[in-house]
Design a protein around this motif. Structure first.
Motif, PDB file in Angstrom:
ATOM      1  N   THR A 144       0.830  -1.190   0.000  1.00 46.79           N
ATOM      2  CA  THR A 144       0.000   0.000   0.000  1.00 46.79           C
ATOM      3  C   THR A 144       0.873   1.252   0.000  1.00 46.79           C
ATOM      4  OG1 THR A 144      -0.122   0.003   2.426  1.00 46.79           O
ATOM      5  CG2 THR A 144      -1.895  -1.127   1.234  1.00 46.79           C
ATOM      6  N   ARG A 145       0.248   2.355  -0.358  1.00 45.48           N
ATOM      7  CA  ARG A 145       0.954   3.640  -0.300  1.00 45.48           C
ATOM      8  C   ARG A 145       0.436   4.382   0.917  1.00 45.48           C
ATOM      9  NH1 ARG A 145       2.420   7.322  -5.569  1.00 45.48           N
ATOM     10  NH2 ARG A 145       3.972   8.643  -4.531  1.00 45.48           N
ATOM     11  N   GLU A 146       1.269   4.472   1.935  1.00 48.98           N
ATOM     12  CA  GLU A 146       0.857   5.081   3.195  1.00 48.98           C
ATOM     13  C   GLU A 146       0.728   6.591   3.082  1.00 48.98           C
ATOM     14  OE1 GLU A 146       0.705   2.723   6.440  1.00 48.98           O
ATOM     15  OE2 GLU A 146      -0.061   2.085   4.493  1.00 48.98           O
ATOM     16  N   SER A 147       1.572   7.194   2.268  1.00 51.80           N
ATOM     17  CA  SER A 147       1.557   8.639   2.047  1.00 51.80           C
ATOM     18  C   SER A 147       2.202   8.913   0.694  1.00 51.80           C
ATOM     19  CB  SER A 147       2.320   9.378   3.154  1.00 51.80           C
ATOM     20  OG  SER A 147       3.708   9.098   3.069  1.00 51.80           O
ATOM     21  N   GLN A 148       2.350  10.180   0.339  1.00 55.77           N
ATOM     22  CA  GLN A 148       2.970  10.529  -0.928  1.00 55.77           C
ATOM     23  C   GLN A 148       4.403  10.024  -1.007  1.00 55.77           C
ATOM     24  OE1 GLN A 148       1.345  11.821  -3.388  1.00 55.77           O
ATOM     25  NE2 GLN A 148       3.039  12.090  -4.826  1.00 55.77           N
ATOM     26  N   GLU A 149       5.064   9.923   0.140  1.00 57.01           N
ATOM     27  CA  GLU A 149       6.486   9.596   0.158  1.00 57.01           C
ATOM     28  C   GLU A 149       6.814   8.214   0.702  1.00 57.01           C
ATOM     29  OE1 GLU A 149       8.870  11.460  -1.184  1.00 57.01           O
ATOM     30  OE2 GLU A 149       7.315  12.852  -1.823  1.00 57.01           O
ATOM     31  N   VAL A 150       5.836   7.472   1.212  1.00 55.17           N
ATOM     32  CA  VAL A 150       6.133   6.212   1.898  1.00 55.17           C
ATOM     33  C   VAL A 150       5.212   5.092   1.419  1.00 55.17           C
ATOM     34  CG1 VAL A 150       6.268   5.032   4.128  1.00 55.17           C
ATOM     35  CG2 VAL A 150       6.950   7.434   3.947  1.00 55.17           C
ATOM     36  N   PHE A 151       5.817   3.926   1.145  1.00 50.24           N
ATOM     37  CA  PHE A 151       5.085   2.715   0.781  1.00 50.24           C
ATOM     38  C   PHE A 151       5.234   1.691   1.905  1.00 50.24           C
ATOM     39  CE2 PHE A 151       5.832   4.792  -3.198  1.00 50.24           C
ATOM     40  CZ  PHE A 151       4.739   4.474  -3.988  1.00 50.24           C
ATOM     41  N   PHE A 152       4.213   0.840   2.041  1.00 49.09           N
ATOM     42  CA  PHE A 152       4.229  -0.228   3.045  1.00 49.09           C
ATOM     43  C   PHE A 152       4.167  -1.567   2.329  1.00 49.09           C
ATOM     44  CE2 PHE A 152       1.752  -3.308   5.557  1.00 49.09           C
ATOM     45  CZ  PHE A 152       2.551  -3.410   6.683  1.00 49.09           C
ATOM     46  N   LEU A 206       7.936  -3.833   5.743  1.00 45.19           N
ATOM     47  CA  LEU A 206       8.910  -2.872   5.242  1.00 45.19           C
ATOM     48  C   LEU A 206       8.242  -1.525   5.033  1.00 45.19           C
ATOM     49  CD1 LEU A 206      10.350  -5.598   4.534  1.00 45.19           C
ATOM     50  CD2 LEU A 206      11.132  -4.509   2.441  1.00 45.19           C
ATOM     51  N   SER A 207       8.963  -0.487   5.372  1.00 49.06           N
ATOM     52  CA  SER A 207       8.574   0.880   5.029  1.00 49.06           C
ATOM     53  C   SER A 207       9.585   1.364   3.997  1.00 49.06           C
ATOM     54  CB  SER A 207       8.599   1.771   6.277  1.00 49.06           C
ATOM     55  OG  SER A 207       8.319   3.108   5.940  1.00 49.06           O
ATOM     56  N   LEU A 208       9.099   1.745   2.807  1.00 49.14           N
ATOM     57  CA  LEU A 208       9.995   2.112   1.703  1.00 49.14           C
ATOM     58  C   LEU A 208       9.722   3.546   1.251  1.00 49.14           C
ATOM     59  CD1 LEU A 208       8.594  -0.999   0.778  1.00 49.14           C
ATOM     60  CD2 LEU A 208      10.841  -0.969  -0.280  1.00 49.14           C
ATOM     61  N   ARG A 209      10.773   4.317   1.080  1.00 49.18           N
ATOM     62  CA  ARG A 209      10.621   5.687   0.600  1.00 49.18           C
ATOM     63  C   ARG A 209      10.392   5.729  -0.904  1.00 49.18           C
ATOM     64  NH1 ARG A 209      15.621   8.906   2.913  1.00 49.18           N
ATOM     65  NH2 ARG A 209      15.487   9.687   0.764  1.00 49.18           N
ATOM     66  N   ARG A 210       9.633   6.715  -1.349  1.00 45.47           N
ATOM     67  CA  ARG A 210       9.269   6.826  -2.760  1.00 45.47           C
ATOM     68  C   ARG A 210      10.484   6.931  -3.665  1.00 45.47           C
ATOM     69  NH1 ARG A 210       9.034  10.835  -6.181  1.00 45.47           N
ATOM     70  NH2 ARG A 210       9.429  12.342  -4.522  1.00 45.47           N
ATOM     71  N   ASP A 211      11.519   7.690  -3.284  1.00 51.21           N
ATOM     72  CA  ASP A 211      12.684   7.845  -4.164  1.00 51.21           C
ATOM     73  C   ASP A 211      13.438   6.530  -4.336  1.00 51.21           C
ATOM     74  OD1 ASP A 211      13.365   8.009  -1.489  1.00 51.21           O
ATOM     75  OD2 ASP A 211      14.947   9.487  -1.770  1.00 51.21           O
ATOM     76  N   GLY A 212      13.469   5.701  -3.298  1.00 45.68           N
ATOM     77  CA  GLY A 212      14.106   4.398  -3.425  1.00 45.68           C
ATOM     78  C   GLY A 212      13.303   3.460  -4.306  1.00 45.68           C
ATOM     79  N   VAL A 213      11.981   3.502  -4.175  1.00 47.59           N
ATOM     80  CA  VAL A 213      11.097   2.675  -5.003  1.00 47.59           C
ATOM     81  C   VAL A 213      11.209   3.089  -6.468  1.00 47.59           C
ATOM     82  CG1 VAL A 213       8.670   2.151  -5.485  1.00 47.59           C
ATOM     83  CG2 VAL A 213       9.494   2.143  -3.136  1.00 47.59           C
ATOM     84  N   ALA A 214      11.229   4.403  -6.719  1.00 46.94           N
ATOM     85  CA  ALA A 214      11.335   4.910  -8.089  1.00 46.94           C
ATOM     86  C   ALA A 214      12.664   4.527  -8.718  1.00 46.94           C
ATOM     87  CB  ALA A 214      11.165   6.426  -8.098  1.00 46.94           C
ATOM     88  N   GLU A 215      13.727   4.593  -7.946  1.00 44.29           N
ATOM     89  CA  GLU A 215      15.042   4.227  -8.467  1.00 44.29           C
ATOM     90  C   GLU A 215      15.087   2.743  -8.809  1.00 44.29           C
ATOM     91  OE1 GLU A 215      18.969   4.195  -9.712  1.00 44.29           O
ATOM     92  OE2 GLU A 215      17.542   5.823  -9.485  1.00 44.29           O
ATOM     93  N   PHE A 216      14.438   1.919  -7.987  1.00 42.99           N
ATOM     94  CA  PHE A 216      14.418   0.487  -8.261  1.00 42.99           C
ATOM     95  C   PHE A 216      13.621   0.191  -9.532  1.00 42.99           C
ATOM     96  CE2 PHE A 216      13.114  -4.005  -7.090  1.00 42.99           C
ATOM     97  CZ  PHE A 216      14.373  -4.531  -7.294  1.00 42.99           C
ATOM     98  N   TRP A 217      12.534   0.933  -9.764  1.00 43.13           N
ATOM     99  CA  TRP A 217      11.772   0.769 -11.005  1.00 43.13           C
ATOM    100  C   TRP A 217      12.664   1.062 -12.208  1.00 43.13           C
ATOM    101  CZ3 TRP A 217       7.199  -1.034 -12.792  1.00 43.13           C
ATOM    102  CH2 TRP A 217       6.829  -0.668 -14.081  1.00 43.13           C
ATOM    103  N   THR A 218      13.446   2.127 -12.107  1.00 42.55           N
ATOM    104  CA  THR A 218      14.356   2.492 -13.198  1.00 42.55           C
ATOM    105  C   THR A 218      15.392   1.401 -13.427  1.00 42.55           C
ATOM    106  OG1 THR A 218      14.075   4.840 -12.669  1.00 42.55           O
ATOM    107  CG2 THR A 218      15.968   4.248 -14.021  1.00 42.55           C
ATOM    108  N   MET A 219      15.945   0.871 -12.349  1.00 45.25           N
ATOM    109  CA  MET A 219      16.947  -0.182 -12.456  1.00 45.25           C
ATOM    110  C   MET A 219      16.370  -1.442 -13.100  1.00 45.25           C
ATOM    111  SD  MET A 219      18.580   0.256  -8.639  1.00 45.25           S
ATOM    112  CE  MET A 219      19.302  -1.380  -8.635  1.00 45.25           C
ATOM    113  N   LYS A 220      15.131  -1.782 -12.751  1.00 47.09           N
ATOM    114  CA  LYS A 220      14.523  -3.018 -13.237  1.00 47.09           C
ATOM    115  C   LYS A 220      14.031  -2.908 -14.677  1.00 47.09           C
ATOM    116  CE  LYS A 220      13.031  -6.306 -11.216  1.00 47.09           C
ATOM    117  NZ  LYS A 220      13.446  -7.734 -11.146  1.00 47.09           N
ATOM    118  N   THR A 221      13.712  -1.703 -15.134  1.00 48.58           N
ATOM    119  CA  THR A 221      13.079  -1.562 -16.440  1.00 48.58           C
ATOM    120  C   THR A 221      13.979  -0.947 -17.498  1.00 48.58           C
ATOM    121  OG1 THR A 221      12.169   0.613 -15.826  1.00 48.58           O
ATOM    122  CG2 THR A 221      10.793  -1.328 -15.409  1.00 48.58           C
ATOM    123  N   ARG A 222      15.175  -0.518 -17.144  1.00 45.10           N
ATOM    124  CA  ARG A 222      16.050   0.097 -18.144  1.00 45.10           C
ATOM    125  C   ARG A 222      16.498  -0.937 -19.170  1.00 45.10           C
ATOM    126  NH1 ARG A 222      21.109   1.724 -14.424  1.00 45.10           N
ATOM    127  NH2 ARG A 222      19.676   3.473 -14.228  1.00 45.10           N
TER     128      ARG A 222
END
Length: 234
Positions: A144-152, A206-222
């Motif tokens: 889930t997305r707990e807030s604009q900046e944090v995922f659960f 896990l609590s994950l920050r949006r910038d880390g999640v976005a960076e992982f998306w870039t790494m996985k899809t490049r």
């Protein structure tokens, strides 16, 4: 006569110049830029792309699965080694995969904070009520997305390794009484016994920050440059 020789010399010079120029311009003499496909792929990798909310949720699951799978694999390897070396007395201090250096390093990449919780924990600080729906199978995920900046992220921890019964099975059957005495001495409020193979024991959260999640998306899809193998000659 001298004028004639000079004129002939000039003519010879220009003929040589034209010959060299023609040679330099031959198509098979032109040096083309190498690895254009790779350069194109690398250029695409650095393009700024908008990541949609549903893609960020998918990336949060990817990151959570990657981190917890790494932690579980290291836990199995570590516990097998320590149990073989010194039994439960030596192994029980290593049953904290969230603190392993490799896990902590990976959490840093994902900008994540990881913990394990249970309704019947060994450490009272990990006590938490977990819904039955969230603990159905070891493939169940809550993202889930707990807030604009944090995922659960949450997934069940299932006892799939028989070695774990030596610390979490039935006392007197799987756990030697002397070993359980050591466990109770260190964890007086222990509730983490009586489990069976295939039974959920708790959950990773896990609590994950949006910038880390976005960076992982870039790494996985490049795009990735794949070297083409040379054909077999013999």
């Amino acid at each position: 006569m001298l004028a004639g020789m000079a004129s002939a010399g000039k003519t010879l010079f220009w003929l040589l110049a034209l010959a060299l120029g023609a040679t330099a311009c031959r198509p098979d003499q032109i040096e083309h830029i190498k690895d254009t496909k790779r350069i194109g792929a690398e250029t695409a990798n650095w393009e700024v792309k908008r990541i949609m909310p549903k893609e960020l949720l998918k990336s949060a699951r990817w990151a959570g699965d990657s981190l917890t799978a790494t932690a579980d694999t290291l836990l199995r390897q570590t516990m097998a080694r320590e149990l073989a070396a010194g039994g439960v007395a030596q192994a029980m201090d290593y049953c904290r995969p969230e603190t392993y250096r490799a896990v902590d390093s990976l959490a840093g990449v994902f900008k994540a904070t990881a913990r394990r919780v249970s309704e019947r924990p060994r450490n009272a600080a990990q006590q938490m009520t977990l819904s039955a729906d969230a603990m159905r199978t070891d493939t169940t995920r809550t993202v889930t997305r707990e807030s604009q900046e944090v995922f659960f992220y949450q997934r069940p921890i299932v006892l799939n390794n028989a070695l774990c019964l030596r610390c979490h099975g039935e006392v007197g059957k799987d756990i030697a009484p002397a070993d359980y005495a050591l466990i109770k001495k260190q964890f007086p409020q222990d509730q983490a016994t009586g489990y069976r193979l295939g039974q959920p024991m708790g959950a990773w959260q896990l609590s994950l920050r949006r910038d880390g999640v976005a960076e992982f998306w870039t790494m996985k899809t490049r795009k990735k440059w794949k070297e083409h193998k040379m054909p077999k000659l013999f």
